[in-house]
Design an enzyme around this catalytic site. Structure first.
Site, PDB file in Angstrom:
ATOM      1  N   HIS A 552       8.127 -36.439  20.116  1.00 24.45           N
ATOM      2  CA  HIS A 552       7.321 -36.641  21.325  1.00 24.45           C
ATOM      3  C   HIS A 552       6.820 -38.091  21.377  1.00 24.45           C
ATOM      4  O   HIS A 552       6.939 -38.772  22.399  1.00 24.45           O
ATOM      5  CB  HIS A 552       6.134 -35.670  21.342  1.00 24.45           C
ATOM      6  CG  HIS A 552       5.157 -35.916  22.444  1.00 24.45           C
ATOM      7  ND1 HIS A 552       5.105 -35.151  23.586  1.00 24.45           N
ATOM      8  CD2 HIS A 552       4.194 -36.868  22.596  1.00 24.45           C
ATOM      9  CE1 HIS A 552       4.166 -35.618  24.392  1.00 24.45           C
ATOM     10  NE2 HIS A 552       3.593 -36.660  23.810  1.00 24.45           N
ATOM     11  N   GLU A 553       6.279 -38.561  20.258  1.00 18.69           N
ATOM     12  CA  GLU A 553       5.711 -39.911  20.248  1.00 18.69           C
ATOM     13  C   GLU A 553       6.783 -40.977  20.450  1.00 18.69           C
ATOM     14  O   GLU A 553       6.622 -41.894  21.248  1.00 18.69           O
ATOM     15  CB  GLU A 553       4.949 -40.166  18.941  1.00 18.69           C
ATOM     16  CG  GLU A 553       3.732 -39.272  18.748  1.00 18.69           C
ATOM     17  CD  GLU A 553       2.807 -39.233  19.951  1.00 18.69           C
ATOM     18  OE1 GLU A 553       2.727 -40.246  20.667  1.00 18.69           O
ATOM     19  OE2 GLU A 553       2.169 -38.197  20.190  1.00 18.69           O
ATOM     20  N   HIS A 556       7.891 -41.688  23.929  1.00 13.84           N
ATOM     21  CA  HIS A 556       7.098 -42.596  24.774  1.00 13.84           C
ATOM     22  C   HIS A 556       7.742 -43.972  24.810  1.00 13.84           C
ATOM     23  O   HIS A 556       7.799 -44.628  25.845  1.00 13.84           O
ATOM     24  CB  HIS A 556       5.672 -42.762  24.225  1.00 13.84           C
ATOM     25  CG  HIS A 556       4.763 -41.639  24.589  1.00 13.84           C
ATOM     26  ND1 HIS A 556       4.419 -41.361  25.878  1.00 13.84           N
ATOM     27  CD2 HIS A 556       4.108 -40.743  23.826  1.00 13.84           C
ATOM     28  CE1 HIS A 556       3.594 -40.322  25.908  1.00 13.84           C
ATOM     29  NE2 HIS A 556       3.390 -39.916  24.664  1.00 13.84           N
TER      30      HIS A 556
END
Ligand SMILES: *[C@@H]1O[C@H](CO)[C@@H](O)[C@H](O)[C@H]1NC(C)=O
Ligand SMILES: *[C@@H]1O[C@H](CO)[C@@H](O)[C@H](O)[C@H]1NC(C)=O
Ligand SMILES: *[C@@H]1O[C@H](CO)[C@@H](O)[C@H](O)[C@H]1NC(C)=O
Ligand SMILES: *[C@@H]1O[C@H](CO)[C@@H](O)[C@H](O)[C@H]1NC(C)=O
Length: 788
Positions: A552-553, A556
Site C-alpha cells: 500500500h505504501e 503511493h
C-alpha cells in the site's frame, strides 16, 4: 494578523485532542492536506475532432503535436499568457503513447495549478486534461482586492458541514487507524477553520488588501509554519514575537536559468531542516462560481516529519490556499556501464511473495528475483557515483556491491530513533553469500519490555522489508513504472528519468505506532517509507511483516509519480484524487495476495489485530458485505482520503473480477524473465506478439484477467490528468484498454464500474470547489453492453 493566528492556535490545540480521540488512542504524525478542486478542469478521452485534425501530424514529434493542439485550444490567447512543455514529458516505449505535460505561464509566472496533459500516439491526440486558467487576467500583475466576502461564505458552509460530519463520525464510533501519510481529520477541519476565520476576520476588521506583497515570502513562510509545526510552543512563540521572527528570516534571491519569476531561499524559519524555497506564482482560487487568479508564494518546506508544498496568498499570508505533504532528502548523478550479469543473488528467509502476513503462512527460504530488465545490477549493488552511503570513498566508475540490505532500488534499515537520518542506520549483513537467514520467534512473556522483544528480530524484519520492496520495484517496473516514468532508483542505466531516488525504507520506525507512511517528492529525490510497530497485541506486531501494508505504501510512490508526470508530486493531494491515492494501494495489495479461488479480503487485519481490518468494509463482491458505491462518498465520514480510497478500491476490485471471469487467472503477476538475448518469452503470460503495418512489435497484452487489470490500472495512471476524480480515473482505465487491446474489454469494464454506481450517467451536482455536492449512482452500463 495576530488575532486570527491566535484563533488558529486555539483551534490547533483542539485538533490535537481530536487526534487522540480514536478508540485505541493512536498518536499520529501531524500532516496537512487540502485545496480546491477546480470546477473548469476537464479530462476528455474523445477530444474535439477539429482540434485533433488540425494538430494531426502523422507520426512526427509529439512535442510539435502538443504545441499545435494547445495553440488551437485558445486561438486568441492574450499575449500575457503563454506555456511551456515540461521536461519530464516522455514517450512510453511499451505502449507508444507520449505523455506530454504543459504548464501555463501568465506574466512570466507559472500558474501553479494550470496544467494540460496530452496523450499522443501516431501524431494524434487521444485524450487530454486541461486546467488552464480561462478567466480575466488580473490588472497589471497587481492583484485586485481579494474576494474575501464570497470566500468567507463558502468556507463557513464547508466548516459547518465538516463539523457535522465529524460529530457523526465520532458518534458512530467508526473511527479507525489509518494506513498512510495523510489526513489527520481534526487538523484538516482546523485548517479549513483557519482559512475561514482569516477571510471572515478580514472583512470584519474592514481591511483592504495591500497593493503589493511587501512582506515578501518571509511572512508567508512564518505564517505557514505557525499552522504546520507540530510543536505548539513554537507556534505560540511565532505569534507572540512575529516581528522579531520576521526580522530574523534571511531571504536570498536565487537565480536559475529556467526560473519563471522571483525565487528565494529563506533561512531562519523555525522547525525546518533545510532552507525554505519560495517562488512567486499564480494560483487559481475559486470564488463563488468564478475562478480567480491570485498571486501566491509557492513554498517548499522541509521539516523533520513532513515535506510540504504550500500555496500561500502573497497579499494575505494568513490565507493558505493549498497544501500537499510529500518529503525526504536528496543526493546527485552520472551514468556508468551496466554489467552483463547481476553481481550476485541474495537468499532470504521471509514470508514469501503472496503470503500477506504471519497469520497466512510460514516463512521459507527464497531467492532474489533475478530480472535483468527491472534490476540489471540485482538488488545489492549501486554504481559508486550514485551511492550515497560511500559517496567520495570509491572511484566513481566502480560498482559497489553490498552484503547488507542496500542496493540500487531500496535501502532498508532500522529507524528506532524515528528521525530523518538513515545513511548509517543498522542493516543486517548477509555475508559474501548474501544469505539473510534469521529466526522469527518473538518472545511471548508479557513481562518482557515489548520494544525489546521487537528489536530482537530486527534482522528478520529488515530482511522482509527489503525483499517486499524490491519485489514491488521489479513487479511495477515490468508493468511500465520505469526510469522515464519516474520510478525509484539510484542509477537509471541511461534509460531516462531522474536518478538518485531509491526508496529509503525504515523498519520499526520510532516516530509512531499503528501506522505507516510514504513520502513522495518529485522524481530525482528519494522516496521514504516509514513502517511502524503496532501495539495492538502482545507481543507487538510489526507492519514490515504484513506485505499488504508495505505494498500500500510503496504504491503511493507509484501513483504519485505516474499521475500528472514524474516531476509533479502535487496531483493526488486531497479529495477524490487523494482518496484514489489510497485506493490504488489497497487494490494492488489485495490483488497481489489473491488466489485462483476467489475470496474476500480485509486490509491490515493482522497488524491491527482486527478480523475486519482497518477499513469500514472488507473487499468483497457481495453488496451486503461491502455496500460501497460511488454515492457512498456523500455519507458522513467519507470526506477523508482513506474512506474515499476504500470506495475506489472496492470499485476496482469488483471490476477486476469481470476481467478474471472473461480471461482467467494467472497464478503469478510477474511477467516472464527475459532470455539471454534480452527477449521476453510470451509463454502463457502474454498473448502471441502482434506487429503493426511497419513491422513494429505492438505492446504485449497479458493473457489473464488479473494481470490485464494491473496493466490497465498502471496505464490509466499515466493517461489521467493532475488531480483526477473518479470519473477521470475510470475513463483513463477504459482508454488504456482501448489503446492496449482495441477496446475488447469495454463492456467488462463498464459493467464493473456500473455495478458500483459509476456507470456512464453517474454524476455529481452542486459540488463546490471545496467539496460537498450530491452524487447520483448510475447502475446502468453502456446500452451496447446490456445482456438480456
Ligand atoms: C561488484 O561486482 C561486479 C560484478 O561481479 C564486479 O564487476 C565489480 O568489480 C564488483 N565491485 C567491487 C568494488 O568489487
Ligand atoms: C537457515 O537457518 C536454519 C536454522 O535457523 C537452518 O536450519 C537452515 O538450514 C538455514 N537455511 C539455509 C539456506 O542456510
Ligand atoms: C543480527 O545478525 C547479526 C549477524 O548478521 C548478529 O550479529 C546480530 O546479533 C543480529 N541481531 C540481533 C538483534 O539478533
Ligand atoms: C452476501 O452476504 C450475506 C451476509 O453475509 C449473505 O447472507 C448472503 O448469502 C451473501 N450473498 C451471496 C450471493 O453470497
Amino acid at each position: 494578523m495576530r488575532s486570527s493566528l491566535r484563533a488558529l492556535l486555539a483551534l490547533l490545540s483542539v485538533a490535537a485532542v481530536m487526534a487522540h480521540s480514536g478508540p485505541q488512542d493512536f498518536p499520529r504524525r501531524k500532516t496537512l492536506a487540502f485545496g480546491p478542486v477546480l470546477p473548469h478542469a476537464k479530462f476528455t478521452t474523445s477530444p474535439e475532432p477539429h482540434l485533433v485534425s488540425s494538430s494531426f501530424m502523422g507520426s512526427s514529434d509529439p512535442h510539435e503535436v502538443a504545441r499545435a493542439f494547445v495553440e488551437n485550444l485558445s486561438p486568441n490567447r492574450d499575449p500575457r499568457v503563454s506555456y511551456i512543455i515540461r521536461d519530464d514529458s516522455y514517450t512510453d516505449e511499451r505502449t507508444g503513447v507520449s505523455h506530454i505535460y504543459v504548464k501555463q505561464i501568465v506574466d512570466g509566472l507559472e500558474v501553479a495549478d494550470g496544467n494540460i496533459n496530452l496523450n499522443i500516439k501516431g501524431g494524434k491526440v487521444l485524450s487530454y486534461g486541461n486546467s488552464f486558467y480561462q478567466g480575466h487576467l488580473p490588472k497589471d500583475n497587481v492583484e485586485t482586492p481579494s474576494p474575501h466576502a464570497a470566500y468567507c461564505e463558502v468556507l463557513s458552509d464547508q466548516v459547518n458541514n465538516r463539523k457535522a460530519q465529524f460529530a457523526a463520525l465520532r458518534a458512530s464510533s467508526q473511527q479507525i487507524p489509518l494506513v498512510s501519510h495523510e489526513d489527520l481529520t481534526g487538523v484538516n477541519l482546523n485548517l479549513l477553520e483557519h482559512l475561514r476565520s482569516s477571510n471572515c476576520d478580514y472583512l470584519e476588521r474592514g481591511l483592504s488588501a495591500s497593493s503589493n506583497p511587501s512582506e515578501g515570502p518571509q511572512a508567508a513562510a512564518l505564517m505557514f509554519m505557525a499552522a504546520a509545526t507540530p510543536n505548539s510552543g513554537v507556534a505560540d512563540d511565532i505569534t507572540a514575537k512575529f516581528s522579531d521572527y520576521l526580522a530574523k528570516v534571511q531571504a536570498t534571491p536565487s537565480h536559475s536559468l529556467h526560473a519563471s519569476g522571483p525565487e528565494y531561499t529563506l533561512e531562519g524559519i523555525p522547525d525546518t531542516v533545510n532552507p525554505v524555497k519560495a517562488k512567486l506564482a499564480y494560483a487559481q482560487v475559486p470564488n463563488g462560481d468564478k475562478v480567480e487568479l491570485k498571486l501566491v508564494w509557492k513554498l517548499e518546506v522541509e521539516m523533520e516529519d513532513n515535506w510540504y508544498e504550500a500555496t500561500v496568498d502573497a497579499f494575505e499570508p494568513t490565507s493558505i490556499i493549498a497544501v500537499v505533504d510529500w518529503a525526504s532528502d536528496s543526493p546527485f548523478a552520472a551514468p556508468i556501464p551496466v554489467p552483463e550479469e547481476p553481481v550476485g543473488a541474495g537468499t532470504y528467509n521471509v514470508f514469501k511473495w503472496g503470503v500477506n502476513d504471519p497469520s497466512e503462512g510460514e516463512r521459507s527460504v527464497e531467492k532474489e528475483n533475478i530480472d535483468t530488465i527491472a534490476s540489471p545490477l540485482g538488488w545489492h549493488a549501486i554504481p559508486a557515483a550514485n551511492d550515497p552511503l560511500r559517496r567520495g570513498v570509491k572511484p566513481r566508475s566502480e560498482i559497489v556491491n553490498y552484503t547488507t540490505t542496500a542496493g540500487n532500488n531500496v535501502f532498508a534499515h532500522e529507524n528506532w530513533e524515528g528521525r530523518n537520518s538513515w545513511l548509517n542506520n543498522y542493516r543486517p549483513d548477509g555475508g559474501k553469500n548474501l544469505l539473510f537467514n534469521y529466526t522469527y520467534d518473538p518472545e511471548t512473556d508479557e513481562s518482557t519490555d515489548p520494544m525489546k522483544v521487537a528489536k530482537a528480530y530486527i534482522n528478520t524484519t529488515v530482511t522482509q522489508l527489503f525483499y517486499t520492496s524490491n519485489m514491488i520495484h521489479d513487479l511495477y517496473y515490468r508493468y511500465g513504472f520505469d526510469e522515464i516514468s519516474g520510478n525509484f532508483q539510484q542509477h537509471n542505466f541511461g534509460r531516462g528519468g531522474k536518478e538518485n531516488d531509491g526508496v529509503i525504507a525504515n523498519a520499526q520506525d520510532g516516530s509512531g505506532f499503528n501506522n505507516a507512511n510514504f513520502m513522495t517528492p518529485p522524481d530525482g529525490q528519494n522516496g521514504r517509507c516509514r513502517m511502524y510497530l503496532w501495539n495492538t497485541a502482545s507481543p507487538y506486531r510489526d507492519g514490515d511483516l504484513e506485505a499488504g501494508i508495505v505494498i500500500h505504501e510503496l504504491s503511493h510512490g507509484l501513483s504519485t509519480r505516474l499521475t500528472g508526470g514524474p516531476s509533479d508530486s502535487g496531483c493526488l493531494g486531497w479529495g477524490e484524487s487523494g482518496g484514489m491515492g489510497e485506493g490504488w494501494g489497497d487494490f494492488l495489495a489485495t490483488t497481489i495476495r489473491s488466489n485462483e479461488v476467489y475470496s474476500d479480503y480485509a486490509m491490515g487485519a493482522w497488524a491491527a489485530n482486527r478480523p475486519n481490518g482497518i477499513r469500514n468494509y472488507i473487499y468483497s463482491l457481495n453488496m451486503t458485505v461491502n455496500p460501497s458505491t460511488y454515492k457512498t462518498l456523500d455519507k458522513p465520514g467519507y470526506w477523508g482520503v482513506h474512506a474515499i480510497g476504500e470506495v475506489w478500491a472496492e470499485i476496482l476490485w469488483v471490476t477486476s473480477q469481470n476481467l478474471i471471469k472473461k480471461h482467467g487467472f494467472s497464478k503469478t503477476l510477474f511477467p516472464p524473465k527475459p532470455d539471454a538475448s534480452g527477449n521476453i518469452p510470451e509463454g502463457d503470460f502474454y498473448r502471441p506478439a502482434q506487429y503493426d503495418v511497419k513491422g513494429k512489435k505492438k505492446p504485449l497484452v497479458p493473457v489473464h484477467g488479473n494481470t490485464l487489470m494491473v496493466q490497465l490500472v498502471l496505464d490509466g495512471m499515466k493517461l489521467q490528468p493532475c488531480s483526477p476524480g473518479f470519473f477521470e480515473a475510470r475513463d483513463a482505465i477504459i482508454q488504456a484498454d482501448e489503446i492496449l487491446t482495441g477496446g475488447e474489454n469495454i463492456c467488462e469494464l463498464w459493467n464493473g464500474f456500473a455495478a458500483r454506481g459509476l456507470g456512464p450517467k453517474a454524476r455529481v451536482d452542486g459540488k463546490t470547489p471545496w467539496g460537498g455536492g450530491i452524487r447520483t449512482d448510475d447502475y446502468n452500463t453502456l446500452a451496447a453492453c446490456k445482456t438480456a
